[in-house]
Design a protein around this motif. Sequence first.
Motif, PDB file in Angstrom:
ATOM      1  N   UNK A  76       0.949  -1.042   0.136  1.00 41.37           N
ATOM      2  CA  UNK A  76       0.485   0.210   0.232  1.00 41.37           C
ATOM      3  C   UNK A  76       0.907   1.090   0.032  1.00 41.37           C
ATOM      4  N   UNK A  77       0.846   2.680  -1.068  1.00 43.73           N
ATOM      5  CA  UNK A  77       1.559   3.437  -0.763  1.00 43.73           C
ATOM      6  C   UNK A  77       1.078   4.328  -0.334  1.00 43.73           C
ATOM      7  N   UNK A  78       2.105   5.351   0.626  1.00 40.78           N
ATOM      8  CA  UNK A  78       1.135   6.602   1.138  1.00 40.78           C
ATOM      9  C   UNK A  78       0.090   6.611   0.646  1.00 40.78           C
ATOM     10  N   UNK A  79       0.027   7.147  -0.907  1.00 37.41           N
ATOM     11  CA  UNK A  79      -0.496   8.133  -1.650  1.00 37.41           C
ATOM     12  C   UNK A  79      -1.798   7.285  -1.055  1.00 37.41           C
ATOM     13  N   UNK A  80      -1.915   5.954  -1.868  1.00 36.48           N
ATOM     14  CA  UNK A  80      -3.652   5.341  -0.934  1.00 36.48           C
ATOM     15  C   UNK A  80      -4.093   5.761  -0.178  1.00 36.48           C
ATOM     16  N   UNK A  81      -3.619   5.310   1.465  1.00 38.56           N
ATOM     17  CA  UNK A  81      -3.451   5.783   2.807  1.00 38.56           C
ATOM     18  C   UNK A  81      -3.999   6.827   3.063  1.00 38.56           C
ATOM     19  N   UNK A  82      -3.662   7.804   1.773  1.00 40.87           N
ATOM     20  CA  UNK A  82      -3.444   9.626   2.298  1.00 40.87           C
ATOM     21  C   UNK A  82      -5.074  10.305   1.894  1.00 40.87           C
ATOM     22  N   UNK A  83      -6.058   8.921   0.933  1.00 40.54           N
ATOM     23  CA  UNK A  83      -6.721   8.953  -0.072  1.00 40.54           C
ATOM     24  C   UNK A  83      -7.949   8.766   0.998  1.00 40.54           C
ATOM     25  N   UNK A  84      -7.278   7.203   1.509  1.00 41.98           N
ATOM     26  CA  UNK A  84      -8.279   6.063   2.091  1.00 41.98           C
ATOM     27  C   UNK A  84      -9.626   6.596   2.904  1.00 41.98           C
ATOM     28  N   UNK A  85     -10.877   7.235   2.415  1.00 38.81           N
ATOM     29  CA  UNK A  85     -10.790   8.328   3.265  1.00 38.81           C
ATOM     30  C   UNK A  85     -11.633   6.495   4.599  1.00 38.81           C
ATOM     31  N   UNK A 110       6.587   5.441  -2.514  1.00 39.38           N
ATOM     32  CA  UNK A 110       7.197   4.459  -1.022  1.00 39.38           C
ATOM     33  C   UNK A 110       5.611   4.393  -0.706  1.00 39.38           C
ATOM     34  N   UNK A 111       6.105   2.883   0.209  1.00 38.76           N
ATOM     35  CA  UNK A 111       4.960   2.314   1.384  1.00 38.76           C
ATOM     36  C   UNK A 111       4.895   2.189   2.898  1.00 38.76           C
ATOM     37  N   UNK A 112       3.827   2.823   3.182  1.00 39.09           N
ATOM     38  CA  UNK A 112       3.786   2.755   4.397  1.00 39.09           C
ATOM     39  C   UNK A 112       3.846   1.693   5.451  1.00 39.09           C
ATOM     40  N   UNK A 113       4.552   0.187   5.267  1.00 37.29           N
ATOM     41  CA  UNK A 113       4.452  -0.568   5.777  1.00 37.29           C
ATOM     42  C   UNK A 113       6.951  -0.289   5.934  1.00 37.29           C
ATOM     43  N   UNK A 114       6.910  -0.332   4.284  1.00 34.09           N
ATOM     44  CA  UNK A 114       8.549  -0.315   4.348  1.00 34.09           C
ATOM     45  C   UNK A 114       9.116   1.158   4.663  1.00 34.09           C
TER      46      UNK A 114
END
Length: 290
Positions: A76-85, A110-114
């Motif tokens: 999961x990319x940082x941007x994907x987590x940022x957009x996840x309502x 970049x990934x959150x887990x990374x």
Amino acid sequence: MKPAPFVHHAPRTVPEAVAVLAQVGHDGKVLAGGQSLVPLLSMRLVTPGHLVDIGGVAGLDAVEVDEAGVRVGALVRHAGLERHAEAADALPLLRQAVRHVAHPAIRTRGTTVGSVAHADPAGEMPAVLALCRGTVEVAGPRGGREVAAADLFTGPMETTLEPDELAVAVRFERFPAGTRTAFAESARRRGDYALAGVALAVTLAGEEVTAARASFVSVTPVPDVLDLTPVLAGLALPELPAGEVAELVRGHVDPESDIHAPAEYRRMLAAELTVRALRGLRDEARAGAA
């Protein structure tokens, strides 16, 4: 500069990735988003003989929200987590913090887990994991296990993960009902590594504080948690004892001097950011009551 020569592995499943890691041991590095690892490779600060690229591993790119918290897969990319309502509704701190991670272009890769596994004291997400009492889900040749944030970080860019283990997800636990959160940091330029940062969680019963905790960015060797409850418990946010909070923070953090800022400046900044974050929560509470 160019990386030193390495063998590229492209496993398609978690067991395949673990098998490769078990085979190559300390000579291997996991590649997910690469936003932390690739610069180190290019400068030859790390020179692994094997890169285990998990970009093609299925099932690691999901964000899952349940009553306990938010689970974030390794791709999961940082941007994907940022957009996840839904994740932001469950844990507003995730979006509050991830917006400070580097620049938008880096957040898209970049990934959150990374970021958590990289364990950089200047990283935002390790501090958030610590504050949320989160865990890392790990797969290895000896089976799966979960590592609590409190047991994960052992030093700057050092964790208790074994060389043959793969972090497949992180879980951020929900805060108790009535908790308000905030994230603040200061950098020379937006997107640069923070000179200091703070993640804050304050739990209220009505108008009174029942618990308050903070974790920090760039001013502690590992993202530990400072309990502010002894100073704030029983008070209403408008009664914020700024001097006592600042003194507690200054005594807790342990920054180092470098070319960007002396240690005492970072210590002062961490204290000021914590007070500012608390004042922001106070102003939010006032606006909500208006």
